[in-house]
Design a protein around this motif. Structure first.
Motif, PDB file in Angstrom:
ATOM      1  N   THR A 174      -3.064  15.850  16.510  1.00  0.00           N
ATOM      2  CA  THR A 174      -1.659  16.236  16.462  1.00  0.00           C
ATOM      3  C   THR A 174      -0.995  15.561  15.269  1.00  0.00           C
ATOM      4  OG1 THR A 174       0.485  16.099  17.598  1.00  0.00           O
ATOM      5  CG2 THR A 174      -1.118  14.367  18.084  1.00  0.00           C
ATOM      6  N   PHE A 175       0.007  16.224  14.705  1.00  0.00           N
ATOM      7  CA  PHE A 175       0.698  15.715  13.516  1.00  0.00           C
ATOM      8  C   PHE A 175       1.846  14.781  13.867  1.00  0.00           C
ATOM      9  CE2 PHE A 175       3.035  16.210   9.459  1.00  0.00           C
ATOM     10  CZ  PHE A 175       1.970  15.983   8.591  1.00  0.00           C
ATOM     11  N   VAL A 176       2.146  14.654  15.152  1.00  0.00           N
ATOM     12  CA  VAL A 176       3.314  13.885  15.613  1.00  0.00           C
ATOM     13  C   VAL A 176       3.323  12.441  15.097  1.00  0.00           C
ATOM     14  CG1 VAL A 176       4.497  12.966  17.648  1.00  0.00           C
ATOM     15  CG2 VAL A 176       3.694  15.333  17.627  1.00  0.00           C
ATOM     16  N   PRO A 177       2.174  11.706  15.112  1.00  0.00           N
ATOM     17  CA  PRO A 177       2.215  10.317  14.620  1.00  0.00           C
ATOM     18  C   PRO A 177       2.675  10.194  13.172  1.00  0.00           C
ATOM     19  CG  PRO A 177       0.227  10.677  15.893  1.00  0.00           C
ATOM     20  CD  PRO A 177       0.869  12.025  15.716  1.00  0.00           C
ATOM     21  N   PHE A 178       2.311  11.175  12.337  1.00  0.00           N
ATOM     22  CA  PHE A 178       2.778  11.144  10.949  1.00  0.00           C
ATOM     23  C   PHE A 178       4.293  11.314  10.873  1.00  0.00           C
ATOM     24  CE2 PHE A 178      -1.516  12.615   9.047  1.00  0.00           C
ATOM     25  CZ  PHE A 178      -1.896  11.296   8.879  1.00  0.00           C
ATOM     26  N   ILE A 179       4.842  12.146  11.731  1.00  0.00           N
ATOM     27  CA  ILE A 179       6.299  12.338  11.758  1.00  0.00           C
ATOM     28  C   ILE A 179       6.986  11.041  12.175  1.00  0.00           C
ATOM     29  CG2 ILE A 179       8.187  13.585  12.868  1.00  0.00           C
ATOM     30  CD1 ILE A 179       6.293  15.971  13.168  1.00  0.00           C
ATOM     31  N   ILE A 180       6.430  10.376  13.180  1.00  0.00           N
ATOM     32  CA  ILE A 180       6.997   9.102  13.633  1.00  0.00           C
ATOM     33  C   ILE A 180       6.927   8.058  12.521  1.00  0.00           C
ATOM     34  CG2 ILE A 180       6.785   7.222  15.298  1.00  0.00           C
ATOM     35  CD1 ILE A 180       5.642   9.286  17.265  1.00  0.00           C
ATOM     36  N   ALA A 181       5.774   8.014  11.821  1.00  0.00           N
ATOM     37  CA  ALA A 181       5.621   7.069  10.701  1.00  0.00           C
ATOM     38  C   ALA A 181       6.657   7.350   9.617  1.00  0.00           C
ATOM     39  CB  ALA A 181       4.209   7.158  10.130  1.00  0.00           C
ATOM     40  N   ALA A 182       6.891   8.639   9.336  1.00  0.00           N
ATOM     41  CA  ALA A 182       7.890   9.010   8.324  1.00  0.00           C
ATOM     42  C   ALA A 182       9.280   8.521   8.727  1.00  0.00           C
ATOM     43  CB  ALA A 182       7.901  10.524   8.132  1.00  0.00           C
ATOM     44  N   VAL A 183       9.598   8.612  10.017  1.00  0.00           N
ATOM     45  CA  VAL A 183      10.894   8.135  10.510  1.00  0.00           C
ATOM     46  C   VAL A 183      11.023   6.635  10.297  1.00  0.00           C
ATOM     47  CG1 VAL A 183      12.310   7.786  12.573  1.00  0.00           C
ATOM     48  CG2 VAL A 183      11.169   9.982  12.199  1.00  0.00           C
ATOM     49  N   PHE A 184       9.948   5.883  10.553  1.00  0.00           N
ATOM     50  CA  PHE A 184       9.958   4.440  10.328  1.00  0.00           C
ATOM     51  C   PHE A 184      10.213   4.120   8.854  1.00  0.00           C
ATOM     52  CE2 PHE A 184       7.592   3.912  14.409  1.00  0.00           C
ATOM     53  CZ  PHE A 184       8.371   2.904  14.948  1.00  0.00           C
TER      54      PHE A 184
END
Length: 216
Positions: free
Chosen positions: A183-193
């Motif tokens: 899933t791509f979700v962890p990359f989105i979370i990392a981008a938010v950080f």
């Protein structure tokens, strides 16, 4: 709901990775700023061997990729019997690299000060050290706030490079989760950080610029 539960599940390891990223960020900043300032002053030294050495140092570290410097300091030093742990090796590489960029910014800032101020300080009987610390550097710091702010923002993003040393920083944790869970979700979370960190840095330097703006 399913996505929300997944975010809650991977958030703890990502926060641990973010902690590593923040530690690298702050250690690099705390050590590279004073070191780079001293190096920038040394670049303008009347003692030519020192000035030439600093010029070579800045050329070397600005002219080679930070990624290569990370690999050289960790793996290269190992070949001559110097073994550093992964995280201290990463900190050393980042400090040496960013000190070179800050040195060049400080050097340019010092040279931007009108020579008449040096002459006035000489007339007043100030030593070179007093002139630099009391007259020149306060003005230099005001002028170099924007370029140093840019370097600090770059530092936030460059911190991801330590993944090559198998250090579990934010991006490496996210990549592991992506490959494991498809899933791509962890990359989105990392981008938010990362966006959150850069936003804080930008606001801080805006505040600093405002504080040093004598003519507002």
């Amino acid at each position: 709901m399913e996505h929300f539960e997944y975010v809650l599940k991977i958030l703890p390891p990502m926060l641990e990775g973010w902690k590593v990223t923040l530690t690298l960020f702050f250690l690099t900043l705390v050590m590279s700023l004073p070191l780079g300032t001293v190096m920038g002053i040394a670049r303008l030294s009347h003692f030519k061997p020192l000035a030439w050495f600093m010029e070579f140092y800045v050329w070397l570290f600005r002219g080679t990729p930070l990624l290569l410097q990370l690999l050289f300091i960790y793996f290269g030093l190992m070949t001559v019997g110097i073994r550093l742990e992964r995280f201290p090796a990463a900190v050393l590489a980042f400090v040496l690299n960013y000190a070179a960029y800050i040195a060049e910014i400080i050097r340019a800032g010092i040279q931007s000060i009108d020579k008449g101020q040096y002459e006035a300080a000489d007339v007043l009987g100030l030593t070179r050290f007093q002139t630099m610390t009391n007259i020149i550097l306060p003005q230099v710091f005001k002028r170099v706030i924007p370029p140093i702010g840019n370097e600090v923002i770059n530092l936030v993003k460059d911190s991801a490079l330590i993944y090559v040393l198998a250090i579990s920083e934010l991006l490496r944790v996210a990549k592991t989760a992506v490959m494991r869970d498809e899933t791509f979700v962890p990359f989105i979370i990392a981008a938010v950080f990362y966006l959150f960190m850069t936003a804080i840095v930008q606001q801080f330097f805006k505040w600093v610029e405002h504080k040093f703006d004598y003519y507002r």
